[in-house]
Design a protein around this motif. Structure first.
Motif, short mmCIF file in Angstrom:
data_model
loop_
_atom_site.label_atom_id
_atom_site.label_comp_id
_atom_site.label_asym_id
_atom_site.label_seq_id
_atom_site.Cartn_x
_atom_site.Cartn_y
_atom_site.Cartn_z
N GLU A 32 4.55 -5.31 -7.17
CA GLU A 32 4.21 -5.89 -5.87
C GLU A 32 2.87 -5.37 -5.36
OE1 GLU A 32 7.40 -5.03 -3.25
OE2 GLU A 32 8.82 -6.39 -4.23
N THR A 33 2.46 -4.20 -5.86
CA THR A 33 1.20 -3.59 -5.44
C THR A 33 0.11 -3.74 -6.50
OG1 THR A 33 2.41 -1.93 -4.15
CG2 THR A 33 0.11 -1.45 -4.67
N MET A 34 0.47 -3.43 -7.75
CA MET A 34 -0.52 -3.42 -8.83
C MET A 34 -0.74 -4.79 -9.45
SD MET A 34 0.45 0.14 -10.77
CE MET A 34 -0.95 -0.03 -11.88
N GLY A 35 0.23 -5.69 -9.30
CA GLY A 35 0.07 -7.03 -9.84
C GLY A 35 0.00 -7.05 -11.36
N TRP A 36 -0.84 -7.92 -11.90
CA TRP A 36 -0.93 -8.11 -13.35
C TRP A 36 -1.38 -6.86 -14.08
CZ3 TRP A 36 -5.61 -7.11 -15.53
CH2 TRP A 36 -6.72 -7.11 -14.67
N ARG A 37 -2.05 -5.94 -13.40
CA ARG A 37 -2.56 -4.74 -14.05
C ARG A 37 -1.43 -3.88 -14.61
NH1 ARG A 37 -4.86 -6.13 -9.59
NH2 ARG A 37 -7.11 -6.44 -9.40
N LEU A 38 -0.25 -4.01 -14.03
CA LEU A 38 0.87 -3.19 -14.47
C LEU A 38 1.23 -3.47 -15.92
CD1 LEU A 38 2.87 -1.09 -13.26
CD2 LEU A 38 4.46 -2.98 -12.92
N PRO A 82 3.59 -3.11 2.70
CA PRO A 82 4.19 -2.01 3.46
C PRO A 82 3.45 -0.71 3.19
CG PRO A 82 5.48 -2.45 1.50
CD PRO A 82 4.42 -3.52 1.56
N ILE A 83 3.48 0.20 4.13
CA ILE A 83 2.91 1.53 3.92
C ILE A 83 4.09 2.46 3.70
CG2 ILE A 83 1.42 3.33 4.88
CD1 ILE A 83 0.10 1.28 6.61
N ASP A 84 4.61 2.46 2.48
CA ASP A 84 5.82 3.22 2.20
C ASP A 84 5.75 4.00 0.89
OD1 ASP A 84 5.88 1.15 0.42
OD2 ASP A 84 7.86 0.39 0.98
N ASP A 85 4.57 4.03 0.28
CA ASP A 85 4.42 4.76 -0.98
C ASP A 85 4.25 6.25 -0.67
OD1 ASP A 85 3.76 5.85 -3.39
OD2 ASP A 85 2.22 4.39 -3.90
N PRO A 86 5.19 7.11 -1.11
CA PRO A 86 5.07 8.54 -0.81
C PRO A 86 3.79 9.17 -1.36
CG PRO A 86 7.26 8.01 -1.64
CD PRO A 86 6.42 6.79 -1.85
N ASP A 87 3.22 8.56 -2.41
CA ASP A 87 2.00 9.11 -3.00
C ASP A 87 0.75 8.74 -2.20
OD1 ASP A 87 3.39 10.30 -5.08
OD2 ASP A 87 3.27 8.51 -6.35
N LEU A 88 0.89 7.90 -1.20
CA LEU A 88 -0.27 7.49 -0.42
C LEU A 88 -0.86 8.66 0.35
CD1 LEU A 88 -2.03 5.08 0.26
CD2 LEU A 88 -0.47 4.51 2.13
N GLU A 186 -5.48 3.02 13.40
CA GLU A 186 -4.58 4.01 13.99
C GLU A 186 -3.17 3.87 13.43
OE1 GLU A 186 -3.09 7.15 16.17
OE2 GLU A 186 -5.13 6.60 15.60
N THR A 187 -2.73 2.64 13.19
CA THR A 187 -1.42 2.42 12.58
C THR A 187 -1.37 3.03 11.18
OG1 THR A 187 -1.08 0.37 13.81
CG2 THR A 187 0.25 0.68 11.82
N VAL A 188 -2.43 2.80 10.42
CA VAL A 188 -2.52 3.37 9.08
C VAL A 188 -2.46 4.89 9.14
CG1 VAL A 188 -4.06 3.72 7.11
CG2 VAL A 188 -3.74 1.43 8.05
N ARG A 189 -3.21 5.48 10.05
CA ARG A 189 -3.23 6.95 10.17
C ARG A 189 -1.84 7.50 10.47
NH1 ARG A 189 -2.96 10.90 13.49
NH2 ARG A 189 -2.55 9.52 15.26
N ILE A 192 0.61 7.11 7.39
CA ILE A 192 0.34 8.06 6.32
C ILE A 192 0.75 9.47 6.74
CG2 ILE A 192 -1.47 9.13 4.93
CD1 ILE A 192 -2.95 6.50 4.94
N SER A 193 0.55 9.79 8.00
CA SER A 193 0.98 11.08 8.51
C SER A 193 2.49 11.23 8.38
CB SER A 193 0.55 11.24 9.97
OG SER A 193 0.99 12.47 10.50
N GLY A 194 3.22 10.15 8.66
CA GLY A 194 4.66 10.18 8.50
C GLY A 194 5.08 10.36 7.05
N LEU A 195 4.34 9.73 6.14
CA LEU A 195 4.63 9.90 4.72
C LEU A 195 4.38 11.35 4.29
CD1 LEU A 195 3.01 6.66 3.25
CD2 LEU A 195 5.45 7.18 3.38
#
Length: 208
Positions: A32-38, A82-88, A186-189, A192-195
């Motif tokens: 869903e994130t990497m697309g065809w590259r996966l 979504p911003i839900d990747d723990p590695d972000l 600000e939403t992104v910040r 990511i802080s929550g992650l």
């Protein structure tokens, strides 16, 4: 997967059957994130060959196709990822470190130049510095096309960044990722802080 499961997956042949479902779920999520590259991954190609023979293989391929379509919609900004990747959180930490070194170098070079540079020249300087094999800008180099497009669409921000030194590397990362995802910086910040808090809690669980 846990660290021990990753080791089993990398070194055990045949791969323990208990890991098949986990790896399949990871493929479908990452697509869903990497697309065809996966599909360039040899491990993913191996699982595709296994899907051909599995009773639920057609269903898995159908879900994979839907994941690719979702990736394309996100790439075209028709759908917000979504911003839900723990590695972000780790990505931000590593890229901010690279940005701090990069901006220091660029600002020094721009300030010592005998003439001012236009937007195209600043972007060329960014690209040339990031791609320099003697420097270690791995994260920036991997995402250089997105950075260049971001700077082309935000030329005023680019000049202010390099010449007036007002933006911090962390703020620049938030601006860039927000632009990539069509979100508010600000939403992104905050996300990511929550992650980051989640990652720290996972690494250091409370003692019972």
């Amino acid at each position: 997967m846990s660290d021990s499961e990753r080791v089993d997956f990398s070194h055990s042949r045949p791969v323990p059957r208990a890991l098949h479902d986990k790896f399949d779920a990871l493929i479908l999520k990452q697509a869903e994130t990497m697309g065809w590259r996966l599909c360039l991954s040899s491990g993913v190609q191996w699982r595709f060959s296994e899907w051909d023979q599995q009773p639920n293989g057609p269903e898995l391929f159908e879900r994979y196709g839907k994941a690719l379509a979702k990736s394309a919609r996100r790439s075209q900004r028709l759908e917000l990822p979504p911003i839900d990747d723990p590695d972000l959180h780790l990505l931000k930490k590593e890229m901010v470190r690279e940005l701090r070194e990069l901006l220091h170098n660029l600002r020094n070079e721009v300030s010592t130049a005998q003439r001012s540079r236009n937007t195209d020249e600043l972007i060329d300087l960014f690209e040339e510095t990031v791609s320099d094999k003697t420097r270690s800008f791995i994260r920036l180099k991997t995402n250089s096309k997105h950075w260049i497009q971001f700077f082309r669409e935000n030329s005023a921000y680019l000049k202010e960044l390099f010449l007036k030194k007002r933006a911090s590397p962390a703020a620049l990362f938030d601006e860039w990722l927000a632009w990539c995802q069509g979100r508010d910086p600000e939403t992104v910040r905050q996300e990511i802080s929550g992650l980051g808090r989640f990652a720290r809690a996972r690494e250091h669980p409370p003692k019972l």
